[in-house]
Design an enzyme around this catalytic site. Sequence first.
Site, PDB file in Angstrom:
ATOM      1  N   GLY A  11      64.949  61.949  -0.804  1.00 32.16           N
ATOM      2  CA  GLY A  11      66.334  62.330  -1.128  1.00 32.16           C
ATOM      3  C   GLY A  11      67.139  62.531   0.143  1.00 32.16           C
ATOM      4  CB  ALA A  22      69.290  64.175  17.741  1.00 34.47           C
ATOM      5  NE  ARG A  25      74.941  58.307  20.947  1.00 32.61           N
ATOM      6  CZ  ARG A  25      76.222  58.512  20.661  1.00 32.61           C
ATOM      7  NH1 ARG A  25      76.738  59.715  20.808  1.00 32.61           N
ATOM      8  NH2 ARG A  25      76.986  57.515  20.252  1.00 32.61           N
ATOM      9  NE  ARG A  72      63.457  60.648  -4.974  1.00 38.87           N
ATOM     10  CZ  ARG A  72      63.778  61.730  -4.278  1.00 38.87           C
ATOM     11  NH1 ARG A  72      63.011  62.123  -3.296  1.00 38.87           N
ATOM     12  NH2 ARG A  72      64.864  62.431  -4.559  1.00 38.87           N
ATOM     13  CG  ASP A 103      56.903  67.673  -0.348  1.00 37.93           C
ATOM     14  OD1 ASP A 103      57.799  66.892  -0.748  1.00 37.93           O
ATOM     15  OD2 ASP A 103      56.436  68.580  -1.043  1.00 37.93           O
ATOM     16  CB  ILE A 127      69.134  69.915  -0.425  1.00 37.42           C
ATOM     17  CG1 ILE A 127      68.553  69.375  -1.743  1.00 37.42           C
ATOM     18  CG2 ILE A 127      70.119  68.960   0.198  1.00 37.42           C
ATOM     19  CD1 ILE A 127      69.561  69.374  -2.886  1.00 37.42           C
ATOM     20  CG  ASP A 130      60.407  71.554  -0.964  1.00 36.84           C
ATOM     21  OD1 ASP A 130      60.882  70.954   0.019  1.00 36.84           O
ATOM     22  OD2 ASP A 130      60.093  70.977  -2.015  1.00 36.84           O
ATOM     23  NE  ARG A 172      61.358  66.880  -5.304  1.00 33.95           N
ATOM     24  CZ  ARG A 172      61.610  65.688  -5.835  1.00 33.95           C
ATOM     25  NH1 ARG A 172      61.014  65.325  -6.929  1.00 33.95           N
ATOM     26  NH2 ARG A 172      62.467  64.871  -5.287  1.00 33.95           N
ATOM     27  NE  ARG A 212      78.155  97.811 -14.057  1.00 40.43           N
ATOM     28  CZ  ARG A 212      79.008  97.163 -13.297  1.00 40.43           C
ATOM     29  NH1 ARG A 212      80.294  97.415 -13.399  1.00 40.43           N
ATOM     30  NH2 ARG A 212      78.586  96.251 -12.448  1.00 40.43           N
ATOM     31  CG  HIS A 216      82.736  86.932 -14.405  1.00 41.31           C
ATOM     32  ND1 HIS A 216      83.790  87.460 -13.703  1.00 41.31           N
ATOM     33  CD2 HIS A 216      81.718  86.780 -13.521  1.00 41.31           C
ATOM     34  CE1 HIS A 216      83.420  87.613 -12.453  1.00 41.31           C
ATOM     35  NE2 HIS A 216      82.177  87.230 -12.311  1.00 41.31           N
ATOM     36  NE  ARG A 253      70.206  64.061  -2.857  1.00 38.38           N
ATOM     37  CZ  ARG A 253      69.404  63.346  -3.652  1.00 38.38           C
ATOM     38  NH1 ARG A 253      68.483  63.959  -4.372  1.00 38.38           N
ATOM     39  NH2 ARG A 253      69.501  62.058  -3.727  1.00 38.38           N
TER      40      ARG A 253
HETATM   41  O1  F6P Z   1      64.360  66.682  -3.189  1.00 40.58           O
HETATM   42  C1  F6P Z   1      65.741  66.710  -3.219  1.00 40.58           C
HETATM   43  C2  F6P Z   1      66.248  66.626  -4.628  1.00 40.58           C
HETATM   44  O2  F6P Z   1      67.666  66.667  -4.609  1.00 40.58           O
HETATM   45  C3  F6P Z   1      65.688  67.685  -5.594  1.00 40.58           C
HETATM   46  O3  F6P Z   1      66.335  68.924  -5.460  1.00 40.58           O
HETATM   47  C4  F6P Z   1      65.914  67.027  -6.920  1.00 40.58           C
HETATM   48  O4  F6P Z   1      65.005  67.505  -7.893  1.00 40.58           O
HETATM   49  C5  F6P Z   1      65.649  65.571  -6.619  1.00 40.58           C
HETATM   50  O5  F6P Z   1      65.850  65.406  -5.221  1.00 40.58           O
HETATM   51  C6  F6P Z   1      66.538  64.616  -7.346  1.00 40.58           C
HETATM   52  O6  F6P Z   1      66.118  63.334  -7.058  1.00 40.58           O
HETATM   53  P1  F6P Z   1      66.969  62.017  -7.338  1.00 40.58           P
HETATM   54  O7  F6P Z   1      68.117  62.012  -6.368  1.00 40.58           O
HETATM   55  O8  F6P Z   1      66.014  60.914  -7.087  1.00 40.58           O
HETATM   56  O9  F6P Z   1      67.464  62.130  -8.735  1.00 40.58           O
END
Ligand code: F6P
Length: 320
Positions: A11, A22, A25, A72, A103, A127, A130, A172, A212, A216, A253
């Site tokens: 992603g 970076a 260069r 991917r 990862d 983003i 993890d 995720r 209280r 919202h 994103r």
């Molecule tokens: O890993 C980044 C991420 O944005 C996750 O937060 C989300 O679950 C996934 O990618 C979405 O993947 P795609 O862009 O392939 O739908």
Amino acid sequence: MQRIALMTSGGDAPGMNSAVRAVVRKAIYHGIEVIGINRGFSGFIDGDLWPMSLGSVADIIHRGGTIMHTARSEDFTTAEGRARAYENVGRFGIQGLVVIGGDGSFKGAKLFHQEHNLPVVGVPGTIDNDIPGTDYTIGFDTALNNVVDAINKIRDTATSHERTFVIEVMGRDAGFIALNAGLAGGAESIIIPEVPFDIKEICNKLLRGVKRGKLHSIILVAEGAASGLEIGKKIEELTGFDTRVTILGHLQRGGIPTAFDRLLAARLGAKAVDVLMEGKTNRVVGIRSGEIIDYHLDDVFNLEKKVELDMLELAKILSI
Ligand code: F6P
């Protein structure tokens, strides 16, 4: 080391372009040529490679997404696919590889190193934040700010209509975005995959809040914990409150990377070049307590990265 290759993978994450700049260069500064691989491991297999120059990374530091495109790749999960990619290593005279990604991308890099012995360095870009071993990943801060910005806007309409809002965010299987954005945005409840939740408890808190005088309520849900739509339905059923659900999705994103992400990316990208020049392999670069470090790629798979549970407790206290 005379020639390295570089890709962004998985992603896209805001700040990746600063890391690309970076790497290119810093490498050229040290007399190392850089071959860009478009579309991550897919482009590696397909031979979508090109020589990068100082000018090829001009005017990209402020742009979200990745100029190198990303993907991917299913094919790269097979030994056959990786062997096809390796043909391009020979064809282009590549002596080291920098992979900017998450990862899943690091898993590919690890297997590629195991099978073909090419030095690899991972630069954490996702983003989701993890990746074990680093306090922050490139893109997390921008995504977090995107979510907080959305909460601010939703708060305006939520107050006007005296409504309950459920906001579903990405991450995720991890709750870093939800937890940090929930605390920063003043959410009433935060639902993350790392901690079991009780919908009745959440509803009771909403009822107490309205009693209280709260105008919202905002509930933040991490996509890995529950569906925002289902949570919204349940809340309406149990409280009778007028409830709306917003799924932020890929909005999180996109956009101009924050200064934090650009700085992190610049430092990590430069460090990746240093690591290859030192003759190291199977490494990941990261930041720990403000210090730029490198560590073994296996740590990404063997260590655990935990969300800060005290932040969840604090969010509960502050939103009482
Ligand atoms: O890993 C980044 C991420 O944005 C996750 O937060 C989300 O679950 C996934 O990618 C979405 O993947 P795609 O862009 O392939 O739908």
